[in-house]
Design a protein around this motif. Structure first.
Motif, PDB file in Angstrom:
ATOM      1  N   VAL A  38       4.263  -2.683   1.408  1.00  7.79           N
ATOM      2  CA  VAL A  38       4.101  -4.096   1.043  1.00  7.79           C
ATOM      3  C   VAL A  38       3.348  -4.187  -0.279  1.00  7.79           C
ATOM      4  O   VAL A  38       2.532  -3.317  -0.606  1.00  7.79           O
ATOM      5  CB  VAL A  38       3.342  -4.891   2.128  1.00  7.79           C
ATOM      6  N   THR A  39       3.639  -5.229  -1.039  1.00  6.52           N
ATOM      7  CA  THR A  39       2.939  -5.467  -2.303  1.00  6.52           C
ATOM      8  C   THR A  39       1.658  -6.236  -2.012  1.00  6.52           C
ATOM      9  O   THR A  39       1.694  -7.271  -1.347  1.00  6.52           O
ATOM     10  CB  THR A  39       3.821  -6.282  -3.261  1.00  6.52           C
ATOM     11  N   PRO A  40       0.507  -5.770  -2.491  1.00  8.40           N
ATOM     12  CA  PRO A  40      -0.743  -6.502  -2.259  1.00  8.40           C
ATOM     13  C   PRO A  40      -0.648  -7.924  -2.801  1.00  8.40           C
ATOM     14  O   PRO A  40      -0.141  -8.148  -3.893  1.00  8.40           O
ATOM     15  CB  PRO A  40      -1.785  -5.686  -3.041  1.00  8.40           C
ATOM     16  N   ASP A  41      -1.128  -8.869  -2.013  1.00  9.35           N
ATOM     17  CA  ASP A  41      -1.170 -10.254  -2.482  1.00  9.35           C
ATOM     18  C   ASP A  41      -2.603 -10.783  -2.497  1.00  9.35           C
ATOM     19  O   ASP A  41      -2.831 -11.980  -2.673  1.00  9.35           O
ATOM     20  CB  ASP A  41      -0.268 -11.158  -1.644  1.00  9.35           C
ATOM     21  N   ILE A  42      -3.565  -9.887  -2.311  1.00 10.87           N
ATOM     22  CA  ILE A  42      -4.987 -10.207  -2.476  1.00 10.87           C
ATOM     23  C   ILE A  42      -5.594  -9.112  -3.348  1.00 10.87           C
ATOM     24  O   ILE A  42      -5.618  -7.951  -2.949  1.00 10.87           O
ATOM     25  CB  ILE A  42      -5.728 -10.282  -1.127  1.00 10.87           C
ATOM     26  N   ILE A  43      -6.048  -9.459  -4.535  1.00 15.18           N
ATOM     27  CA  ILE A  43      -6.638  -8.487  -5.457  1.00 15.18           C
ATOM     28  C   ILE A  43      -8.017  -8.994  -5.846  1.00 15.18           C
ATOM     29  O   ILE A  43      -8.145 -10.071  -6.450  1.00 15.18           O
ATOM     30  CB  ILE A  43      -5.771  -8.288  -6.721  1.00 15.18           C
ATOM     31  N   ASN A  44      -9.053  -8.247  -5.506  1.00 17.43           N
ATOM     32  CA  ASN A  44     -10.431  -8.624  -5.830  1.00 17.43           C
ATOM     33  C   ASN A  44     -10.845  -7.966  -7.142  1.00 17.43           C
ATOM     34  O   ASN A  44     -10.862  -6.742  -7.261  1.00 17.43           O
ATOM     35  CB  ASN A  44     -11.367  -8.204  -4.698  1.00 17.43           C
ATOM     36  N   ASP A 114      -2.292 -13.944  -7.465  1.00 16.78           N
ATOM     37  CA  ASP A 114      -1.296 -13.717  -8.510  1.00 16.78           C
ATOM     38  C   ASP A 114      -2.037 -13.107  -9.694  1.00 16.78           C
ATOM     39  O   ASP A 114      -2.773 -13.799 -10.415  1.00 16.78           O
ATOM     40  CB  ASP A 114      -0.635 -15.034  -8.902  1.00 16.78           C
ATOM     41  N   LEU A 115      -1.853 -11.810  -9.915  1.00 15.41           N
ATOM     42  CA  LEU A 115      -2.626 -11.121 -10.944  1.00 15.41           C
ATOM     43  C   LEU A 115      -2.213 -11.528 -12.351  1.00 15.41           C
ATOM     44  O   LEU A 115      -2.920 -11.261 -13.310  1.00 15.41           O
ATOM     45  CB  LEU A 115      -2.499  -9.602 -10.774  1.00 15.41           C
ATOM     46  N   ASN A 116      -1.077 -12.202 -12.499  1.00 13.88           N
ATOM     47  CA  ASN A 116      -0.684 -12.673 -13.824  1.00 13.88           C
ATOM     48  C   ASN A 116      -1.691 -13.702 -14.363  1.00 13.88           C
ATOM     49  O   ASN A 116      -1.775 -13.927 -15.577  1.00 13.88           O
ATOM     50  CB  ASN A 116       0.708 -13.295 -13.782  1.00 13.88           C
ATOM     51  N   ASN A 119      -4.807 -12.416 -17.069  1.00 10.45           N
ATOM     52  CA  ASN A 119      -4.748 -12.537 -18.527  1.00 10.45           C
ATOM     53  C   ASN A 119      -4.940 -13.980 -18.980  1.00 10.45           C
ATOM     54  O   ASN A 119      -5.529 -14.247 -20.027  1.00 10.45           O
ATOM     55  CB  ASN A 119      -3.426 -11.999 -19.054  1.00 10.45           C
ATOM     56  N   GLN A 120      -4.429 -14.893 -18.162  1.00 11.67           N
ATOM     57  CA  GLN A 120      -4.573 -16.310 -18.487  1.00 11.67           C
ATOM     58  C   GLN A 120      -6.052 -16.692 -18.546  1.00 11.67           C
ATOM     59  O   GLN A 120      -6.481 -17.431 -19.444  1.00 11.67           O
ATOM     60  CB  GLN A 120      -3.856 -17.155 -17.430  1.00 11.67           C
ATOM     61  N   ILE A 121      -6.833 -16.168 -17.621  1.00 14.49           N
ATOM     62  CA  ILE A 121      -8.268 -16.469 -17.577  1.00 14.49           C
ATOM     63  C   ILE A 121      -9.002 -15.787 -18.722  1.00 14.49           C
ATOM     64  O   ILE A 121      -9.791 -16.409 -19.441  1.00 14.49           O
ATOM     65  CB  ILE A 121      -8.855 -16.054 -16.216  1.00 14.49           C
ATOM     66  N   LEU A 122      -8.740 -14.493 -18.928  1.00  8.57           N
ATOM     67  CA  LEU A 122      -9.457 -13.759 -19.971  1.00  8.57           C
ATOM     68  C   LEU A 122      -9.177 -14.319 -21.364  1.00  8.57           C
ATOM     69  O   LEU A 122     -10.042 -14.266 -22.246  1.00  8.57           O
ATOM     70  CB  LEU A 122      -9.075 -12.278 -19.933  1.00  8.57           C
ATOM     71  N   SER A 123      -7.977 -14.842 -21.560  1.00  8.93           N
ATOM     72  CA  SER A 123      -7.617 -15.353 -22.889  1.00  8.93           C
ATOM     73  C   SER A 123      -8.438 -16.582 -23.267  1.00  8.93           C
ATOM     74  O   SER A 123      -8.501 -16.952 -24.441  1.00  8.93           O
ATOM     75  CB  SER A 123      -6.124 -15.700 -22.938  1.00  8.93           C
ATOM     76  N   LYS A 124      -9.097 -17.217 -22.283  1.00  8.50           N
ATOM     77  CA  LYS A 124      -9.881 -18.425 -22.537  1.00  8.50           C
ATOM     78  C   LYS A 124     -11.382 -18.158 -22.555  1.00  8.50           C
ATOM     79  O   LYS A 124     -12.181 -19.099 -22.619  1.00  8.50           O
ATOM     80  CB  LYS A 124      -9.540 -19.487 -21.478  1.00  8.50           C
ATOM     81  N   VAL A 125     -11.749 -16.881 -22.458  1.00 11.12           N
ATOM     82  CA  VAL A 125     -13.160 -16.502 -22.509  1.00 11.12           C
ATOM     83  C   VAL A 125     -13.405 -15.695 -23.781  1.00 11.12           C
ATOM     84  O   VAL A 125     -12.593 -14.842 -24.142  1.00 11.12           O
ATOM     85  CB  VAL A 125     -13.549 -15.665 -21.261  1.00 11.12           C
ATOM     86  N   ASP A 126     -14.518 -15.969 -24.430  1.00 14.47           N
ATOM     87  CA  ASP A 126     -14.885 -15.235 -25.644  1.00 14.47           C
ATOM     88  C   ASP A 126     -14.846 -13.736 -25.362  1.00 14.47           C
ATOM     89  O   ASP A 126     -15.643 -13.233 -24.572  1.00 14.47           O
ATOM     90  CB  ASP A 126     -16.301 -15.658 -26.064  1.00 14.47           C
ATOM     91  N   ASP A 210       0.397  -3.669 -13.989  1.00 15.65           N
ATOM     92  CA  ASP A 210       1.505  -3.115 -13.214  1.00 15.65           C
ATOM     93  C   ASP A 210       1.129  -3.013 -11.742  1.00 15.65           C
ATOM     94  O   ASP A 210       1.688  -2.231 -11.003  1.00 15.65           O
ATOM     95  CB  ASP A 210       1.897  -1.732 -13.735  1.00 15.65           C
ATOM     96  N   ILE A 211       0.173  -3.860 -11.316  1.00 12.05           N
ATOM     97  CA  ILE A 211      -0.312  -3.800  -9.944  1.00 12.05           C
ATOM     98  C   ILE A 211       0.805  -4.019  -8.931  1.00 12.05           C
ATOM     99  O   ILE A 211       0.771  -3.492  -7.835  1.00 12.05           O
ATOM    100  CB  ILE A 211      -1.440  -4.840  -9.734  1.00 12.05           C
ATOM    101  N   ASN A 212       1.833  -4.803  -9.290  1.00 11.14           N
ATOM    102  CA  ASN A 212       2.914  -5.071  -8.356  1.00 11.14           C
ATOM    103  C   ASN A 212       3.669  -3.808  -7.960  1.00 11.14           C
ATOM    104  O   ASN A 212       4.406  -3.807  -6.986  1.00 11.14           O
ATOM    105  CB  ASN A 212       3.886  -6.101  -8.954  1.00 11.14           C
ATOM    106  N   PHE A 213       3.523  -2.738  -8.747  1.00 11.44           N
ATOM    107  CA  PHE A 213       4.212  -1.502  -8.427  1.00 11.44           C
ATOM    108  C   PHE A 213       3.359  -0.584  -7.563  1.00 11.44           C
ATOM    109  O   PHE A 213       3.831   0.444  -7.102  1.00 11.44           O
ATOM    110  CB  PHE A 213       4.608  -0.776  -9.718  1.00 11.44           C
TER     111      PHE A 213
END
Length: 231
Positions: A38-44, A114-116, A119-126, A210-213
């Protein structure tokens, strides 16, 4: 003569007791296995922010935290999935007065489904204020339900195997006498460092993960003992 009779009586009683304790039932022992990936759907993920000096101005931990909180909120992350894990002299007034150049840091934990969004979060932080990020652990939201389903499949596989073998010998499968389960599941190892700003002049945001793999492999083995039934 009396002693001989007593000795004979003891031997007879001991033999009957021994005979009662010996399991004379005919048995067959088999193993059943069931597996699924199964593909992890919880990533801490943990993110560490640290103050830094920009020229003569200090970019404070409050400014960085506000950026992170806004980014997390815009990404649709639930409040319960965003936590403060650790602080380094954040509210230490004495330390700040003693060393005005001291750079405070704070560590945060974010639970991603959703690990995508990472990047969305990091792109908005200095990026200069991001000290490091780590993937701490993975999980699957329906793991307990899936484990139970696989255990049952393994047990039924063991029963089918025993039935097939006994049918080949013209025998019948009897009651189950013993069940032992073994969990051979394999979880992917968390990444120790996913992102790190090596210096103020060397800052980069990682490409899509590539966590989905990296799947979780659940594997259960059930050892069973069945009685061989009477024809």
């Amino acid at each position: 003569m009396k002693k001989l009779l007593i000795l004979a009586a003891i031997i007879i009683v001991s033999y009957n007791t021994f005979a009662q304790n010996v399991d004379l039932r005919r048995k067959i022992e088999v193993t059943g296995t069931a597996e699924q990936e199964v593909t992890p759907d919880i990533i801490n993920v943990s993110i560490s922010l640290q103050e830094y000096i920009n020229g003569k101005t200090k970019v404070t931990i409050d400014q960085l935290e506000n950026q992170l909180e806004a980014a997390v909120r815009d990404a649709g992350i639930a409040k319960d999935d965003f936590t403060v894990n650790n602080m380094s002299a954040y509210n230490n007034t004495y330390q700040k007065k003693k060393n005005p150049d001291f750079l405070a840091s704070k560590q945060y934990g974010i639970k991603f489904h959703d690990l995508n969004k990472f990047n969305q979060i990091l792109s908005k932080v200095d990026p200069k204020g991001i000290q490091s990020t780590n993937i701490d652990s993975y999980n699957y939201s329906k793991i307990d339900q899936l484990k139970n389903e696989l255990k049952l499949k393994a047990l039924l596989a063991a029963k089918a195997k025993a039935t097939y073998l006994l049918n080949g010998l013209g025998e019948k499968l009897g009651n189950v006498l013993n069940i032992t389960e073994n969990d051979n599941s394999n979880y992917p190892q968390p990444r120790q460092v996913m992102y790190k700003a090596m210096s103020l002049n060397e800052v980069s945001i990682p490409s899509e993960s590539d966590i989905n793999f990296k799947k979780i492999k659940l594997s259960f083995q059930v050892n069973t003992v069945f009685e061989i039934g009477v024809k």
